[in-house]
Design an enzyme around this catalytic site. Structure first.
Site, PDB file in Angstrom:
ATOM      1  N   GLY A 147      26.753 -31.060 -30.416  1.00 15.68           N
ATOM      2  CA  GLY A 147      26.806 -30.637 -29.031  1.00 15.68           C
ATOM      3  C   GLY A 147      27.178 -29.180 -28.815  1.00 15.68           C
ATOM      4  O   GLY A 147      27.696 -28.823 -27.758  1.00 15.68           O
ATOM      5  N   LYS A 206      11.549 -48.451 -26.967  1.00 15.39           N
ATOM      6  CA  LYS A 206      11.892 -47.102 -26.518  1.00 15.39           C
ATOM      7  C   LYS A 206      11.642 -46.957 -25.024  1.00 15.39           C
ATOM      8  O   LYS A 206      12.438 -46.348 -24.290  1.00 15.39           O
ATOM      9  CB  LYS A 206      11.065 -46.073 -27.308  1.00 15.39           C
ATOM     10  N   ARG A 238      15.418 -37.842 -30.610  1.00 17.55           N
ATOM     11  CA  ARG A 238      14.438 -38.904 -30.394  1.00 17.55           C
ATOM     12  C   ARG A 238      13.202 -38.339 -29.704  1.00 17.55           C
ATOM     13  O   ARG A 238      13.319 -37.539 -28.787  1.00 17.55           O
ATOM     14  CB  ARG A 238      15.033 -40.044 -29.555  1.00 17.55           C
ATOM     15  N   HIS A 248      14.362 -25.214 -29.831  1.00 15.33           N
ATOM     16  CA  HIS A 248      13.920 -25.508 -31.196  1.00 15.33           C
ATOM     17  C   HIS A 248      14.276 -24.338 -32.122  1.00 15.33           C
ATOM     18  O   HIS A 248      14.089 -23.179 -31.744  1.00 15.33           O
ATOM     19  CB  HIS A 248      12.404 -25.745 -31.216  1.00 15.33           C
TER      20      HIS A 248
END
Length: 205
Positions: free
Chosen positions: A14, A68, A94, A112
Site C-alpha cells: 500500500g 469473479k 486481480r 504500472h
C-alpha cells in the site's frame, strides 16, 4: 465545486495508497476526497494504512464468492452507493472483468512499473532488468479492459544503472510511482485531463 470522490484498489503493502493519503492530507489532490480502499487480502498492510488514514475499507476474499463477476458486482454496488467518481488501481493484483471496467470506462486508472507499452503484465521491473534496457519508468494509464493497454496519461523515466538488480531498481521505480500517481490524480480532480481516442492531454498549472 464538489470534491472528486476516489476509491483505491490495492492488494499489498500500500505504498501508493499511502502516497495518495498523504497527498490528500496535505491538500495536494486539488480537493479530491479519498473515500474508500478496496482490498482482496484482509491481512494486507494496506488495510492498516487505510485505518490509520481514516479511510473506510471494503475487504473481501475472492474464494468466498462463486465467481469473479460475483464479487465485482458487490464492489460495484459499494462504489455506486458511495458515489465514487474515480477508481485508482494501485497494486491491485486481480484482472478486472467488464462488470467493473465498463461502468468506469474513462474513470478508472492504473499505475504500472514500466514505460508502457514496454513490459506490460506481471514483473515489469524484472522484465526491464532481464531485457537490458537503459531506461524504464512508470506509467499511469486509463484502464480499457486489456492488459496494461489503455491510453497513457503520465509517465516518468527512471534510469537503469550499471549493476542494478530488480531490488535496487524497484526502490527508484516506487519512488517515481509515489510522485506521479498523486500528481495525476490531482490533475484529474482539477479537470485538467482530457481523453480523445488514445490521446490524453494534460494541462498543468
Amino acid at each position: 465545486m464538489s470534491k472528486l470522490r476516489i476509491a483505491v484498489f490495492a492488494s499489498g503493502q500500500g505504498t501508493n495508497f499511502q502516497a495518495l493519503a498523504d497527498a490528500a492530507q496535505q491538500d495536494r489532490l486539488e480537493g479530491a476526497s479519498l473515500e474508500l480502499l478496496v482490498c482482496d487480502k484482509p491481512q494486507a498492510p494496506v488495510v492498516e494504512r487505510a485505518r490509520k488514514a481514516g479511510v473506510e475499507t471494503f475487504v473481501f476474499r475472492a474464494k468466498d464468492y462463486e465467481s469473479k463477476e460475483a464479487y465485482e458486482r458487490e464492489i460495484l454496488a459499494e462504489l455506486r452507493r458511495r458515489g465514487i467518481e474515480l477508481v485508482v488501481l494501485a497494486g491491485y493484483m486481480r484482472i478486472l472483468t467488464p462488470v467493473l471496467v465498463e461502468p468506469y470506462m474513462g474513470r478508472m486508472i492504473n499505475i504500472h512499473p514500466s514505460l508502457l507499452p514496454a513490459f506490460p503484465g506481471m514483473n515489469g521491473i524484472k522484465q526491464a532488468i532481464d531485457y537490458g534496457v537503459k531506461v524504464t519508468g512508470v506509467t499511469v494509464h486509463y484502464v480499457d479492459g486489456g492488459l496494461d493497454s489503455g491510453p497513457v496519461i503520465a509517465q516518468r523515466v527512471v534510469e537503469v544503472l550499471d549493476g542494478d538488480t530488480e531490488e535496487t531498481l524497484a526502490v527508484r521505480i516506487h519512488a517515481a510511482e509515489q510522485e506521479v500517481l498523486p500528481w495525476t490524480v490531482g490533475r484529474i480532480a482539477a479537470g485538467s485531463v482530457s481523453l480523445a481516442g488514445r490521446h490524453v492531454t494534460v494541462t498543468t498549472l
